[in-house]
Design a protein around this motif. Sequence first.
Motif, PDB file in Angstrom:
ATOM      1  N   ALA A   1     -27.883 -11.170  -3.233  1.00 27.48           N
ATOM      2  CA  ALA A   1     -26.523 -11.495  -2.799  1.00 27.48           C
ATOM      3  C   ALA A   1     -26.051 -12.809  -3.388  1.00 27.48           C
ATOM      4  CB  ALA A   1     -26.469 -11.536  -1.271  1.00 27.48           C
ATOM      5  N   ALA A   2     -26.892 -13.829  -3.328  1.00 29.52           N
ATOM      6  CA  ALA A   2     -26.489 -15.144  -3.831  1.00 29.52           C
ATOM      7  C   ALA A   2     -26.189 -15.094  -5.321  1.00 29.52           C
ATOM      8  CB  ALA A   2     -27.580 -16.178  -3.534  1.00 29.52           C
TER       9      ALA A   2
ATOM     10  N   LEU B   1     -22.742 -13.420  -5.925  1.00 26.78           N
ATOM     11  CA  LEU B   1     -21.609 -14.280  -5.572  1.00 26.78           C
ATOM     12  C   LEU B   1     -21.462 -15.455  -6.531  1.00 26.78           C
ATOM     13  CD1 LEU B   1     -21.802 -14.239  -1.671  1.00 26.78           C
ATOM     14  CD2 LEU B   1     -20.334 -12.900  -3.188  1.00 26.78           C
TER      15      LEU B   1
ATOM     16  N   ARG C   1     -15.836 -15.870  -2.768  1.00 24.65           N
ATOM     17  CA  ARG C   1     -16.291 -14.656  -2.105  1.00 24.65           C
ATOM     18  C   ARG C   1     -15.134 -13.676  -2.010  1.00 24.65           C
ATOM     19  NH1 ARG C   1     -18.003 -13.635   4.157  1.00 24.65           N
ATOM     20  NH2 ARG C   1     -15.741 -13.699   4.328  1.00 24.65           N
TER      21      ARG C   1
ATOM     22  N   GLN D   1     -28.376  -7.804   2.510  1.00 26.55           N
ATOM     23  CA  GLN D   1     -28.294  -9.246   2.283  1.00 26.55           C
ATOM     24  C   GLN D   1     -26.864  -9.754   2.449  1.00 26.55           C
ATOM     25  OE1 GLN D   1     -30.026 -10.537  -1.429  1.00 26.55           O
ATOM     26  NE2 GLN D   1     -31.809  -9.217  -1.191  1.00 26.55           N
ATOM     27  N   LEU D   2     -25.904  -9.011   1.923  1.00 28.54           N
ATOM     28  CA  LEU D   2     -24.511  -9.455   1.996  1.00 28.54           C
ATOM     29  C   LEU D   2     -23.991  -9.418   3.432  1.00 28.54           C
ATOM     30  CD1 LEU D   2     -23.345  -7.670  -1.243  1.00 28.54           C
ATOM     31  CD2 LEU D   2     -23.151 -10.132  -0.823  1.00 28.54           C
TER      32      LEU D   2
ATOM     33  N   GLN E   1     -26.328 -12.408   5.259  1.00 30.43           N
ATOM     34  CA  GLN E   1     -26.196 -13.767   4.746  1.00 30.43           C
ATOM     35  C   GLN E   1     -24.761 -14.196   4.482  1.00 30.43           C
ATOM     36  OE1 GLN E   1     -28.680 -14.022   1.215  1.00 30.43           O
ATOM     37  NE2 GLN E   1     -30.368 -12.917   2.214  1.00 30.43           N
ATOM     38  N   GLU E   2     -23.867 -13.234   4.220  1.00 30.28           N
ATOM     39  CA  GLU E   2     -22.519 -13.588   3.771  1.00 30.28           C
ATOM     40  C   GLU E   2     -21.421 -13.089   4.707  1.00 30.28           C
ATOM     41  OE1 GLU E   2     -22.139 -15.668   1.442  1.00 30.28           O
ATOM     42  OE2 GLU E   2     -24.217 -15.665   0.715  1.00 30.28           O
TER      43      GLU E   2
ATOM     44  N   TYR F   1     -20.291 -10.016   5.570  1.00 29.64           N
ATOM     45  CA  TYR F   1     -19.531  -8.774   5.377  1.00 29.64           C
ATOM     46  C   TYR F   1     -19.769  -7.873   6.585  1.00 29.64           C
ATOM     47  CZ  TYR F   1     -18.207  -9.976   0.639  1.00 29.64           C
ATOM     48  OH  TYR F   1     -17.638 -10.591  -0.447  1.00 29.64           O
TER      49      TYR F   1
END
Length: 400
Positions: A14-15, A18, A24, A50-51, A54-55, A57
């Motif tokens: 994911a990192a 991005l 994002r 992961q997204l 961690q992010e 979504y």
Amino acid sequence: MTTDIKETVHAVEAASVLRLLPARPRVLALGEPTHGEDQLLHMRNALFRQLVEQEGYRTIALETDCLAGRLVDDHVTSGTGTLDEVMERGFSHEWGAFAGNRELVRWMRAYNEGRPESERVRFAGFDGPLEITAAASPREALVALHGYLAARVDAELLPCATDALDRLLGAEDRWTEPAAMMDPARSVGRSAEADRLRLLADDLVALLDAQTPHLLATSSREEWDRARLHGRTATGLLRYHHAMADPSETRMTRLCALRDLMMAENLLALAARGPVLVHAQNSHLQRVKSSMQMWQGRVEWWSAGALVSARLGEEYAFVATALGTIPHQGVDTPPPGTVEGLLYGLPEDLALVDAPRLAATLGDPLPTPRESPWFGYAPLDPTHLATIDGLVFVKDVRRD
């Protein structure tokens, strides 16, 4: 050249995805060059997990029936129905049979267990209720939209009664006639009843929009969102059936364009609710025109990704997937002069490539387009590299 290409390669995380982007995105789309390969679906699942974790979504949208997908969403958010039931009834194109999709639904349900509603991850289908050989009847969407409005607005504001809709719709098999895909004369889409239904659907959607303050005060946001989904689907299906009855040479171009328009409208509605992860065939998500060679010649149309990108700008991102081999489908080692062949020479079995940087590294002339020996796999078009935000390369796709 191999050293220069290697500098464009990152881990599929994911990192890393991005970091390829200016910010994002609200809609982050991952494409695939072929359907039904669980190895690709497992890779998608790992990246999407992961997204989500961690992010932040909170919606995962797949290329499957938008109405049937509500069954999956109900299951992952509240536990309604069994996993077997939603995999059988909640997916179109028989994609509920794929182990990777089952794994995704199971994980979404486990992730949501015990979480507050605001933190749950949602599921959505963003395709229309369309199959290869037929389009669904607009009955389900029209009746649901009419029922939502009838329960909340004055009766005299409705353009018709439910029984009038039922009479105009008639038998379901009139709409789902498989022969209509190849023979426009077999389609009901330009009958007097269908023309009347198009007007009524437009009136119902207009009433839904005009009554928005009242409807949001007398129903939940979720109910209103579903009514809007029914409105988009009803009008989209009636347009599609109208195009199926078109005897002109532009018929297939219209049908392809209308399908992707339905997809785009669904994605924009999901994006209005929050950040969305999307998975579909590359051709539905790319920014450039899509094309297909059909029996009457080549057809071209703007994909859902192109339409959404035009509206959202940098809030839309597209990561395509390319692959080296699919041995069980006769797709062997790619020729060295193709993009896939150049990437196949790298040591990584799975890699994320900075596509615009790779395009700049390769320069002119671009690599030779790869030819597919199997109709179910679409190789990467080298001219698309500069318009892709990232490229996931899978060296060898094998059956589990």
